[in-house]
Design an enzyme around this catalytic site. Structure first.
Site, PDB file in Angstrom:
ATOM      1  N   ARG A  46       0.898   2.201   3.722  1.00 15.25           N
ATOM      2  CA  ARG A  46       0.969   1.292   4.880  1.00 15.25           C
ATOM      3  C   ARG A  46      -0.284   0.409   4.934  1.00 15.25           C
ATOM      4  NH1 ARG A  46      -0.888   2.825   9.587  1.00 15.25           N
ATOM      5  NH2 ARG A  46      -0.029   4.926   9.625  1.00 15.25           N
ATOM      6  N   TYR A  98      13.994 -22.125  13.744  1.00 16.38           N
ATOM      7  CA  TYR A  98      14.983 -21.130  13.343  1.00 16.38           C
ATOM      8  C   TYR A  98      15.390 -20.283  14.561  1.00 16.38           C
ATOM      9  CZ  TYR A  98      16.554 -16.644  11.558  1.00 16.38           C
ATOM     10  OH  TYR A  98      17.249 -15.479  11.358  1.00 16.38           O
ATOM     11  N   ASP A 170       5.422 -22.858   9.642  1.00 20.18           N
ATOM     12  CA  ASP A 170       6.412 -22.080   8.909  1.00 20.18           C
ATOM     13  C   ASP A 170       6.845 -22.949   7.726  1.00 20.18           C
ATOM     14  OD1 ASP A 170       8.788 -20.977   7.950  1.00 20.18           O
ATOM     15  OD2 ASP A 170       9.323 -20.150   9.907  1.00 20.18           O
ATOM     16  N   LYS A 195      13.741 -16.287   1.454  1.00 16.58           N
ATOM     17  CA  LYS A 195      14.351 -17.534   0.986  1.00 16.58           C
ATOM     18  C   LYS A 195      13.831 -17.907  -0.412  1.00 16.58           C
ATOM     19  CE  LYS A 195      16.099 -18.001   5.233  1.00 16.58           C
ATOM     20  NZ  LYS A 195      15.649 -16.739   5.830  1.00 16.58           N
TER      21      LYS A 195
HETATM   22  N1  PLP Z   1      11.605 -18.954   9.385  1.00 13.58           N
HETATM   23  C1  PLP Z   1      12.632 -19.712   8.982  1.00 13.58           C
HETATM   24  C2  PLP Z   1      12.437 -21.198   8.864  1.00 13.58           C
HETATM   25  C3  PLP Z   1      13.869 -19.127   8.700  1.00 13.58           C
HETATM   26  O1  PLP Z   1      14.894 -19.903   8.335  1.00 13.58           O
HETATM   27  C4  PLP Z   1      14.009 -17.730   8.827  1.00 13.58           C
HETATM   28  C5  PLP Z   1      15.289 -17.059   8.518  1.00 13.58           C
HETATM   29  O2  PLP Z   1      16.300 -17.688   8.304  1.00 13.58           O
HETATM   30  C6  PLP Z   1      12.906 -16.988   9.256  1.00 13.58           C
HETATM   31  C7  PLP Z   1      11.710 -17.617   9.519  1.00 13.58           C
HETATM   32  C8  PLP Z   1      13.018 -15.489   9.452  1.00 13.58           C
HETATM   33  O3  PLP Z   1      12.938 -14.840   8.223  1.00 13.58           O
HETATM   34  P1  PLP Z   1      13.670 -13.450   7.889  1.00 13.58           P
HETATM   35  O4  PLP Z   1      15.136 -13.683   7.982  1.00 13.58           O
HETATM   36  O5  PLP Z   1      13.165 -13.139   6.510  1.00 13.58           O
HETATM   37  O6  PLP Z   1      13.191 -12.450   8.895  1.00 13.58           O
END
Ligand code: PLP
Length: 400
Positions: A46, A98, A170, A195
């Site tokens: 961890r 998101y 992000d 992604k």
């Molecule tokens: N940020 C963006 C732009 C996303 O599109 C997503 C998920 O689709 C996330 C964060 C969240 O990521 P996760 O699905 O790996 O938790």
């Protein structure tokens, strides 16, 4: 080293008597200690694991960051970011985000005593006006998900410097291969590594990266204290996926540009969203701060029913949430990735039209992808909804 070489060769190998050419997976929870009070580099996975450490060092290097922390998902990474704030602090967030980020900030943050407010980050002057003394964090996506709006990172960075706010981006949509926000004055970069970074649709992961030592210390503390770090096997899978990111994304982006141009022939401009289309309102900024438009395209289908038909009728574009996988996918953000986004007077995100279709373009042969879309788009439909241009006839030729 040039970029592609850096993706293939991680900076550090783990010492091992057999000299493996692939990074070993340290699938262990604990590491033996010679004495109860003597701690070696690793004691408990961890807190730190050698496989994860190679991954984190490689991620930091690719994002031009000093520190990287790998988490169990993108949402876990974003939650760790929230921990930079304390009760009473305010988070300003872009008004197109998101769905999961919306849920985290709108529904969960208030329970932690945090206030979250939205702002149109594509208009830097609005951001300057919106910052208050209690604003601690400014978080945004550029390009934003799902309509790919662009915010000017350098302009926002000068604003946040003057106002003592931490700026977090992000960078999931483009990956470090196409955009490095830290180079434009951003303090923290977050990714859903589910992604592009992994790119094979078989790992959930997230990353927080920064060159600020204080922020790094705070995030590292949260990673250990809350136990949200990425496991060894997923770290290894992510390392493996990462090494082919440049060739995947180049192929995906090339295909996406061809498909975006083709869609523009079918729809009047304004209904197709892709950041490197010349008429895109953020084009100039995008060209300045990124090295391409990525592989996500959104377009208005004209009606919800038509959007549903298109999504059902594609075969190569599989109906699924997420994006950035080597294979193509298609979705209706309004009822899939962004289903939990709702109208709210205090936290007003941009409404996601219900006829918006989002494509994530893969590495397949583009002719096959266009044929798949062409069949699904079907017969020309005249403006079912205002603002949607008429379709060209079936079988429009591919340009480029
Ligand atoms: N940020 C963006 C732009 C996303 O599109 C997503 C998920 O689709 C996330 C964060 C969240 O990521 P996760 O699905 O790996 O938790």
């Amino acid at each position: 080293m040039k970029t592609r070489t850096r993706y293939v060769h991680s900076p550090r190998q783990i010492e091992n008597p057999y000299d493996p050419t692939s990074v070993p997976i340290f699938q262990t929870a604990t590491f033996g200690q010679s004495e109860a009070t003597a701690f070696d580099e690793f004691d408990y996975s961890r807190s730190g694991n050698p496989t994860r450490q190679v991954l984190e060092q490689q991620l930091a290097r690719l994002e031009n960051a000093q520190h990287a922390f790998a988490f169990a998902s993108g949402m876990a990474a974003l939650s760790a970011l929230l921990r930079l704030c304390k009760a009473g602090d305010e988070i300003l967030v872009g008004d197109e985000i998101y769905g999961g980020t919306f849920r985290l900030l709108h529904d969960l943050a208030p329970r932690l005593g945090l206030k979250a407010r939205t702002v149109d980050t594509t208009r830097s002057a609005c951001v300057a006006k919106a910052i208050r003394p209690e604003t601690k964090l400014l978080l945004l996506e550029t390009p934003s998900n799902p309509t790919l709006r662009i915010s000017d990172l350098e302009a926002l960075s000068s604003i946040k410097k003057a106002r003592g706010v931490t700026l977090a981006v992000d960078n999931t949509m483009l990956s470090p291969y196409l955009q490095n926000p830290l180079d434009h004055g951003v303090d923290v970069v977050v990714h859903s590594a589910t992604k592009h970074l992994n790119g094979h649709g078989d790992v959930m992961a997230g990353v927080v990266m920064t060159s600020d030592d204080d922020i790094a210390q705070a995030i590292g503390f949260v990673q250990n204290a809350e136990g949200s770090a990425l496991g060894p096997f997923d770290s290894w899978l992510l390392l493996r996926g990462l090494s082919t990111l440049p060739i995947r994304l180049e192929a995906q982006q090339r295909n996406a540009k061809v498909i975006a141009d083709w869609l523009v022939q079918r729809y009047s401009m304004g209904d197709v969203y892709f950041p490197t289309l010349a008429d895109h309102p953020g084009w100039e900024i995008q060209v300045r701060q990124a090295r391409g438009g990525g592989c996500v395209i959104s377009f208005r289908a004209g009606s919800y029913e038509r959007a549903q038909r298109i999504v059902q009728d594609t075969r190569l574009f599989r109906t699924s949430v997420s994006f950035g996988c080597f294979s193509s996918s298609i979705s209706i953000p309004n009822c899939m990735s962004h289903a939990c986004v709702h109208e709210d007077a205090l936290f007003s995100t941009k409404a996601i039209p219900d006829d918006l279709v989002r494509l994530s373009v893969g590495i397949e042969d583009v002719e096959d992808l266009i044929e798949d879309l062409d069949l699904a788009l079907g017969q020309p439909v005249q403006n079912e909804k205002e603002g949607v241009g008429s379709l060209l006839t079936k079988g429009a030729t591919i340009d480029g």
